[in-house]
Design a protein around this motif. Structure first.
Motif, PDB file in Angstrom:
ATOM      1  N   ALA A 283       0.859  -1.178   0.000  1.00  0.00           N
ATOM      2  CA  ALA A 283       0.000   0.000   0.000  1.00  0.00           C
ATOM      3  C   ALA A 283       0.894   1.225   0.000  1.00  0.00           C
ATOM      4  CB  ALA A 283      -0.900  -0.012   1.235  1.00  0.00           C
ATOM      5  N   GLY A 284       0.462   2.241  -0.675  1.00  0.00           N
ATOM      6  CA  GLY A 284       1.205   3.485  -0.661  1.00  0.00           C
ATOM      7  C   GLY A 284       2.239   3.621  -1.748  1.00  0.00           C
TER       8      GLY A 284
ATOM      9  N   ALA B 207     -14.005  -4.204  -9.817  1.00  0.00           N
ATOM     10  CA  ALA B 207     -14.196  -4.810  -8.498  1.00  0.00           C
ATOM     11  C   ALA B 207     -13.159  -4.428  -7.449  1.00  0.00           C
ATOM     12  CB  ALA B 207     -14.226  -6.332  -8.655  1.00  0.00           C
ATOM     13  N   SER B 208     -12.452  -3.337  -7.621  1.00  0.00           N
ATOM     14  CA  SER B 208     -11.463  -2.942  -6.621  1.00  0.00           C
ATOM     15  C   SER B 208     -12.148  -2.665  -5.282  1.00  0.00           C
ATOM     16  CB  SER B 208     -10.720  -1.691  -7.086  1.00  0.00           C
ATOM     17  OG  SER B 208      -9.830  -1.254  -6.076  1.00  0.00           O
ATOM     18  N   ASP B 209     -11.498  -3.082  -4.203  1.00  0.00           N
ATOM     19  CA  ASP B 209     -12.046  -2.832  -2.866  1.00  0.00           C
ATOM     20  C   ASP B 209     -11.790  -1.410  -2.389  1.00  0.00           C
ATOM     21  OD1 ASP B 209     -13.120  -5.373  -2.522  1.00  0.00           O
ATOM     22  OD2 ASP B 209     -11.254  -6.172  -1.726  1.00  0.00           O
ATOM     23  N   THR B 210     -10.976  -0.671  -3.137  1.00  0.00           N
ATOM     24  CA  THR B 210     -10.674   0.711  -2.777  1.00  0.00           C
ATOM     25  C   THR B 210     -11.013   1.616  -3.946  1.00  0.00           C
ATOM     26  OG1 THR B 210      -8.409   0.679  -3.653  1.00  0.00           O
ATOM     27  CG2 THR B 210      -8.706  -0.034  -1.366  1.00  0.00           C
ATOM     28  N   GLU B 211     -11.104   2.898  -3.679  1.00  0.00           N
ATOM     29  CA  GLU B 211     -11.165   3.848  -4.790  1.00  0.00           C
ATOM     30  C   GLU B 211      -9.803   3.814  -5.470  1.00  0.00           C
ATOM     31  OE1 GLU B 211     -14.510   7.006  -3.272  1.00  0.00           O
ATOM     32  OE2 GLU B 211     -12.436   7.666  -3.297  1.00  0.00           O
ATOM     33  N   VAL B 212      -9.787   4.103  -6.770  1.00  0.00           N
ATOM     34  CA  VAL B 212      -8.568   3.951  -7.552  1.00  0.00           C
ATOM     35  C   VAL B 212      -8.346   5.183  -8.419  1.00  0.00           C
ATOM     36  CG1 VAL B 212      -7.481   2.604  -9.410  1.00  0.00           C
ATOM     37  CG2 VAL B 212      -8.755   1.431  -7.612  1.00  0.00           C
TER      38      VAL B 212
ATOM     39  N   LEU C 190       3.557  11.446  -9.150  1.00  0.00           N
ATOM     40  CA  LEU C 190       2.600  10.370  -8.872  1.00  0.00           C
ATOM     41  C   LEU C 190       3.170   9.411  -7.830  1.00  0.00           C
ATOM     42  CD1 LEU C 190      -0.256   9.463  -9.727  1.00  0.00           C
ATOM     43  CD2 LEU C 190       0.871   7.798 -11.207  1.00  0.00           C
ATOM     44  N   ASP C 191       4.473   9.126  -7.907  1.00  0.00           N
ATOM     45  CA  ASP C 191       5.111   8.266  -6.906  1.00  0.00           C
ATOM     46  C   ASP C 191       5.010   8.875  -5.507  1.00  0.00           C
ATOM     47  OD1 ASP C 191       5.784   6.434  -8.867  1.00  0.00           O
ATOM     48  OD2 ASP C 191       7.890   7.047  -8.972  1.00  0.00           O
ATOM     49  N   LEU C 192       5.093  10.193  -5.409  1.00  0.00           N
ATOM     50  CA  LEU C 192       4.978  10.868  -4.116  1.00  0.00           C
ATOM     51  C   LEU C 192       3.521  10.986  -3.656  1.00  0.00           C
ATOM     52  CD1 LEU C 192       7.601  13.692  -4.715  1.00  0.00           C
ATOM     53  CD2 LEU C 192       7.844  11.715  -3.184  1.00  0.00           C
ATOM     54  N   LEU C 193       2.608  11.073  -4.602  1.00  0.00           N
ATOM     55  CA  LEU C 193       1.197  11.205  -4.263  1.00  0.00           C
ATOM     56  C   LEU C 193       0.599   9.895  -3.761  1.00  0.00           C
ATOM     57  CD1 LEU C 193      -1.298  13.040  -4.227  1.00  0.00           C
ATOM     58  CD2 LEU C 193      -1.689  12.390  -6.625  1.00  0.00           C
ATOM     59  N   ALA C 194       1.066   8.772  -4.265  1.00  0.00           N
ATOM     60  CA  ALA C 194       0.485   7.467  -3.925  1.00  0.00           C
ATOM     61  C   ALA C 194       0.428   7.210  -2.416  1.00  0.00           C
ATOM     62  CB  ALA C 194       1.211   6.344  -4.650  1.00  0.00           C
ATOM     63  N   PRO C 195       1.523   7.395  -1.666  1.00  0.00           N
ATOM     64  CA  PRO C 195       1.411   7.140  -0.216  1.00  0.00           C
ATOM     65  C   PRO C 195       0.494   8.135   0.503  1.00  0.00           C
ATOM     66  CG  PRO C 195       3.640   7.844  -0.786  1.00  0.00           C
ATOM     67  CD  PRO C 195       2.891   7.682  -2.066  1.00  0.00           C
ATOM     68  N   LEU C 196       0.374   9.342  -0.035  1.00  0.00           N
ATOM     69  CA  LEU C 196      -0.534  10.318   0.574  1.00  0.00           C
ATOM     70  C   LEU C 196      -1.980   9.876   0.385  1.00  0.00           C
ATOM     71  CD1 LEU C 196       1.181  13.626  -0.630  1.00  0.00           C
ATOM     72  CD2 LEU C 196       1.567  12.357   1.494  1.00  0.00           C
ATOM     73  N   LEU C 197      -2.309   9.376  -0.798  1.00  0.00           N
ATOM     74  CA  LEU C 197      -3.668   8.894  -1.053  1.00  0.00           C
ATOM     75  C   LEU C 197      -3.946   7.584  -0.321  1.00  0.00           C
ATOM     76  CD1 LEU C 197      -4.031   9.740  -4.843  1.00  0.00           C
ATOM     77  CD2 LEU C 197      -5.081  10.924  -2.902  1.00  0.00           C
ATOM     78  N   ALA C 198      -2.908   6.773  -0.107  1.00  0.00           N
ATOM     79  CA  ALA C 198      -3.079   5.495   0.599  1.00  0.00           C
ATOM     80  C   ALA C 198      -3.575   5.720   2.021  1.00  0.00           C
ATOM     81  CB  ALA C 198      -1.769   4.716   0.609  1.00  0.00           C
ATOM     82  N   ARG C 199      -3.273   6.850   2.608  1.00  0.00           N
ATOM     83  CA  ARG C 199      -3.784   7.175   3.942  1.00  0.00           C
ATOM     84  C   ARG C 199      -5.308   7.125   3.982  1.00  0.00           C
ATOM     85  NH1 ARG C 199      -0.751  12.908   4.678  1.00  0.00           N
ATOM     86  NH2 ARG C 199       1.410  12.172   4.587  1.00  0.00           N
ATOM     87  N   TYR C 200      -5.919   7.388   2.826  1.00  0.00           N
ATOM     88  CA  TYR C 200      -7.382   7.430   2.719  1.00  0.00           C
ATOM     89  C   TYR C 200      -7.934   6.203   1.993  1.00  0.00           C
ATOM     90  CZ  TYR C 200      -6.423  12.150   4.127  1.00  0.00           C
ATOM     91  OH  TYR C 200      -5.985  13.243   4.823  1.00  0.00           O
ATOM     92  N   ASN C 201      -7.105   5.167   1.871  1.00  0.00           N
ATOM     93  CA  ASN C 201      -7.515   3.918   1.239  1.00  0.00           C
ATOM     94  C   ASN C 201      -7.812   4.100  -0.253  1.00  0.00           C
ATOM     95  OD1 ASN C 201      -7.802   1.159   1.499  1.00  0.00           O
ATOM     96  ND2 ASN C 201      -9.993   1.287   1.886  1.00  0.00           N
TER      97      ASN C 201
END
Length: 157
Positions: A18-19, A35-40, A59-70
Motif C-alpha cells: 500500500a502506498g 471490483a477494486s475494494d478501494t477507490e482507484v 505520482l510516486d509521491l502522491l500514492a502514499p498520501l492517497l493510501a492514507r485514505y484507502n
C-alpha cells in the motif's frame, strides 16, 4: 511485447505494498476497473510523454498520501499493455490521462470517470478526485497537493 510485459509485471497489479504506485497490466485491468475494494486513481500514458520524469516523480509521491485514505494508485503503460475494450480507453501518443474508479464499481452500478484534459496539472487531478470521491471523512486535497509538491521540490534538489 504485451504478453512479456504482463509476465514481467503481472504480480505487481494484484499485490504490492500500500502506498506505492502499482503497475496495471492488461489481464488485471478489468478486475481493477470493476471490483477494486478501494477507490482507484489510474494514470495511463505511453513512453513518448514529454514530462515523464516530472510526472512520474509526483505520482510516486502522491500514492502514499492517497493510501492514507484507502485510495490505490495504478500506472498503465500503453506502450506495453492495454485494457480490454470495455475497460479504460487509450489516449493519444505522447500524453498522460487519468481515470477515477469507484470501489466495487460493477457491483454498485458505478462507472469509472475519465479526466478530460490530457497532461493536467496535479492540482486538476486532485480536484477531479475531490469531485468523484465518496471518501468520508473527505481528504483535504489542497494540503495533499502542498505536501506532494514540497516533497517533489526536496527530491529535485
Amino acid at each position: 511485447p504485451a504478453e512479456s510485459a504482463e509476465a514481467e509485471h503481472g504480480g505487481e497489479a494484484a499485490s504490492g505494498g500500500a502506498g506505492r504506485v502499482r503497475r496495471l497490466v492488461g489481464r488485471t485491468c478489468r478486475q481493477v476497473v470493476q471490483a477494486s475494494d478501494t477507490e482507484v486513481l489510474v494514470e495511463v500514458y505511453d513512453e513518448w510523454r514529454r514530462d515523464h520524469a516530472w510526472r512520474t516523480l509526483r505520482l510516486d509521491l502522491l500514492a502514499p498520501l492517497l493510501a492514507r485514505y484507502n485510495v490505490t494508485v495504478y500506472r498503465l503503460d500503453l506502450g506495453h499493455n492495454e485494457c480490454p475494450s470495455d475497460g479504460l480507453q487509450t489516449i493519444p501518443a505522447g500524453y498522460s490521462g487519468y481515470y477515477f474508479v469507484p470501489r466495487r464499481a460493477k457491483e454498485r452500478g458505478k462507472k469509472f470517470q475519465k479526466l478530460k484534459k490530457y497532461d493536467p496539472p496535479f492540482e486538476r487531478i486532485l480536484s477531479f478526485m475531490d469531485k468523484h470521491t465518496e471518501l468520508s471523512p473527505r481528504p483535504n486535497f489542497s494540503s495533499l497537493l502542498a505536501e506532494m509538491e514540497g516533497a517533489a521540490a526536496r527530491s529535485e534538489r
